[in-house]
Design a protein around this motif. Sequence first.
Motif, PDB file in Angstrom:
ATOM      1  N   ALA A 130       0.855  -1.185   0.000  1.00 10.97           N
ATOM      2  CA  ALA A 130       0.000   0.000   0.000  1.00 10.97           C
ATOM      3  C   ALA A 130       0.895   1.241   0.000  1.00 10.97           C
ATOM      4  N   PRO A 131       0.408   2.373  -0.515  1.00 16.06           N
ATOM      5  CA  PRO A 131       1.216   3.604  -0.461  1.00 16.06           C
ATOM      6  C   PRO A 131       1.365   4.105   0.963  1.00 16.06           C
ATOM      7  N   ARG A 132       2.364   4.941   1.171  1.00 18.66           N
ATOM      8  CA  ARG A 132       2.578   5.543   2.494  1.00 18.66           C
ATOM      9  C   ARG A 132       1.555   6.641   2.765  1.00 18.66           C
ATOM     10  N   SER A 133       1.162   7.338   1.702  1.00 17.74           N
ATOM     11  CA  SER A 133       0.130   8.376   1.778  1.00 17.74           C
ATOM     12  C   SER A 133      -0.406   8.552   0.366  1.00 17.74           C
ATOM     13  N   VAL A 134      -1.442   9.376   0.227  1.00 18.83           N
ATOM     14  CA  VAL A 134      -1.959   9.700  -1.098  1.00 18.83           C
ATOM     15  C   VAL A 134      -2.106  11.211  -1.225  1.00 18.83           C
ATOM     16  N   MET A 135      -1.955  11.679  -2.450  1.00 20.52           N
ATOM     17  CA  MET A 135      -2.133  13.096  -2.757  1.00 20.52           C
ATOM     18  C   MET A 135      -3.339  13.213  -3.670  1.00 20.52           C
ATOM     19  N   VAL A 136      -4.374  13.879  -3.206  1.00 17.20           N
ATOM     20  CA  VAL A 136      -5.554  14.120  -4.021  1.00 17.20           C
ATOM     21  C   VAL A 136      -5.397  15.491  -4.673  1.00 17.20           C
ATOM     22  N   VAL A 137      -5.419  15.505  -5.991  1.00 12.58           N
ATOM     23  CA  VAL A 137      -5.273  16.753  -6.739  1.00 12.58           C
ATOM     24  C   VAL A 137      -6.631  17.168  -7.269  1.00 12.58           C
ATOM     25  N   THR A 138      -7.057  18.365  -6.899  1.00 10.21           N
ATOM     26  CA  THR A 138      -8.266  18.957  -7.453  1.00 10.21           C
ATOM     27  C   THR A 138      -7.867  19.762  -8.681  1.00 10.21           C
ATOM     28  N   VAL A 139      -8.364  19.353  -9.825  1.00 14.30           N
ATOM     29  CA  VAL A 139      -7.926  19.897 -11.111  1.00 14.30           C
ATOM     30  C   VAL A 139      -8.559  21.263 -11.350  1.00 14.30           C
ATOM     31  N   GLN A 140      -7.707  22.231 -11.681  1.00 11.77           N
ATOM     32  CA  GLN A 140      -8.178  23.559 -12.067  1.00 11.77           C
ATOM     33  C   GLN A 140      -7.962  23.825 -13.549  1.00 11.77           C
ATOM     34  N   ARG A 141      -6.864  23.275 -14.104  1.00  7.45           N
ATOM     35  CA  ARG A 141      -6.576  23.435 -15.533  1.00  7.45           C
ATOM     36  C   ARG A 141      -5.936  22.153 -16.044  1.00  7.45           C
ATOM     37  N   ALA A 142      -6.217  21.814 -17.286  1.00 10.33           N
ATOM     38  CA  ALA A 142      -5.582  20.668 -17.930  1.00 10.33           C
ATOM     39  C   ALA A 142      -5.524  20.926 -19.425  1.00 10.33           C
ATOM     40  N   TYR A 143      -4.439  20.478 -20.034  1.00 14.40           N
ATOM     41  CA  TYR A 143      -4.404  20.521 -21.498  1.00 14.40           C
ATOM     42  C   TYR A 143      -3.348  19.570 -22.045  1.00 14.40           C
ATOM     43  N   LEU A 144      -3.635  19.095 -23.253  1.00 16.10           N
ATOM     44  CA  LEU A 144      -2.710  18.244 -23.980  1.00 16.10           C
ATOM     45  C   LEU A 144      -1.610  19.117 -24.571  1.00 16.10           C
ATOM     46  N   HIS A 145      -0.376  18.647 -24.413  1.00 17.70           N
ATOM     47  CA  HIS A 145       0.775  19.404 -24.907  1.00 17.70           C
ATOM     48  C   HIS A 145       1.297  18.741 -26.179  1.00 17.70           C
ATOM     49  N   CYS A 146       1.646  19.555 -27.158  1.00 14.59           N
ATOM     50  CA  CYS A 146       2.029  19.020 -28.463  1.00 14.59           C
ATOM     51  C   CYS A 146       3.307  18.175 -28.377  1.00 14.59           C
ATOM     52  N   ALA A 147       3.575  17.435 -29.450  1.00 14.05           N
ATOM     53  CA  ALA A 147       4.624  16.414 -29.461  1.00 14.05           C
ATOM     54  C   ALA A 147       6.024  16.952 -29.706  1.00 14.05           C
ATOM     55  N   LYS A 148       6.174  18.227 -30.006  1.00 13.54           N
ATOM     56  CA  LYS A 148       7.448  18.719 -30.547  1.00 13.54           C
ATOM     57  C   LYS A 148       8.644  18.488 -29.619  1.00 13.54           C
ATOM     58  N   ALA A 149       8.511  18.715 -28.313  1.00 14.52           N
ATOM     59  CA  ALA A 149       9.658  18.546 -27.409  1.00 14.52           C
ATOM     60  C   ALA A 149      10.106  17.095 -27.350  1.00 14.52           C
ATOM     61  N   VAL A 150       9.149  16.171 -27.249  1.00  9.80           N
ATOM     62  CA  VAL A 150       9.496  14.747 -27.200  1.00  9.80           C
ATOM     63  C   VAL A 150      10.079  14.307 -28.537  1.00  9.80           C
ATOM     64  N   MET A 151       9.539  14.812 -29.640  1.00  9.37           N
ATOM     65  CA  MET A 151      10.084  14.478 -30.955  1.00  9.37           C
ATOM     66  C   MET A 151      11.522  14.978 -31.089  1.00  9.37           C
ATOM     67  N   ARG A 152      11.771  16.221 -30.683  1.00  7.47           N
ATOM     68  CA  ARG A 152      13.124  16.777 -30.799  1.00  7.47           C
ATOM     69  C   ARG A 152      14.124  15.986 -29.958  1.00  7.47           C
ATOM     70  N   SER A 153      13.681  15.529 -28.802  1.00  3.54           N
ATOM     71  CA  SER A 153      14.583  14.818 -27.898  1.00  3.54           C
ATOM     72  C   SER A 153      14.848  13.382 -28.326  1.00  3.54           C
ATOM     73  N   GLY A 154      13.967  12.826 -29.168  1.00  6.47           N
ATOM     74  CA  GLY A 154      14.078  11.412 -29.499  1.00  6.47           C
ATOM     75  C   GLY A 154      13.871  10.524 -28.286  1.00  6.47           C
ATOM     76  N   LEU A 155      13.056  10.982 -27.353  1.00  4.21           N
ATOM     77  CA  LEU A 155      12.921  10.309 -26.066  1.00  4.21           C
ATOM     78  C   LEU A 155      12.570   8.838 -26.192  1.00  4.21           C
ATOM     79  N   TRP A 156      11.662   8.496 -27.104  1.00  2.00           N
ATOM     80  CA  TRP A 156      11.232   7.104 -27.223  1.00  2.00           C
ATOM     81  C   TRP A 156      11.960   6.353 -28.334  1.00  2.00           C
ATOM     82  N   ASP A 157      12.908   6.993 -29.002  1.00  2.00           N
ATOM     83  CA  ASP A 157      13.633   6.368 -30.096  1.00  2.00           C
ATOM     84  C   ASP A 157      14.731   5.463 -29.530  1.00  2.00           C
TER      85      ASP A 157
END
Length: 198
Positions: A130-157
């Motif tokens: 079991a976890p030691r504690s939990v953090m409940v996050v109340t969402v105020q803003r969310a958005y999908l971020h474009c792929a360019k940084a991960v593409m430039r980094s080749g992170l999954w390559d």
Amino acid sequence: MQPDPVLASYRPPSQLVLDKEIDHLDVHCRALVGLSPFLTLATADADGFPEVSPRGGDPGFVKVLDEHRLVLPDRQGNNRLDSLRKVAGNPRVALLFFVPGLEETLKVFGTAELLAPDALGVDLTEFGRAPRSVMVVTVQRAYLHCAKAVMRSGLWDPASRIDRAALPPFGVMIRDHCGLETPLPDDAVIRADLALEL
């Protein structure tokens, strides 16, 4: 206050970039959280000094409670509690979710509350613990971020993976950071020993 000349050199964001920010977790956000085995958690203390910390587990280790709340389990670590201490003094947090193979990421901003692991009635057991504690996050803003940084980094390559031999073993680096004279266990032992805190 005069506008910053560097910031003034950028063109304004498009309306679509502004409009993609929402105040809840829609079906796409929830799906991405459910597939994510890794995120970074940003916090700041009461004076605004920041902290960023990696968090990981099985895909979907962060549970979406509803479109405005998600819960992040805290697993055994080194007990520095840097992020948790900051949340206790300043509840504002930001999370950046990654899914291996997916170049887009998800940003979530909100406020966090620390609770006992059994406070929500949600099973967050992983690897038999079991976890030691939990953090409940109340969402105020969310958005999908474009792929360019991960593409430039080749992170999954696979071709961009660094040979581990490019750096000394982790135990050697920690030993040098701390100025220790005696060696630490080798990296396989460090990774396997849940009681070893580094």
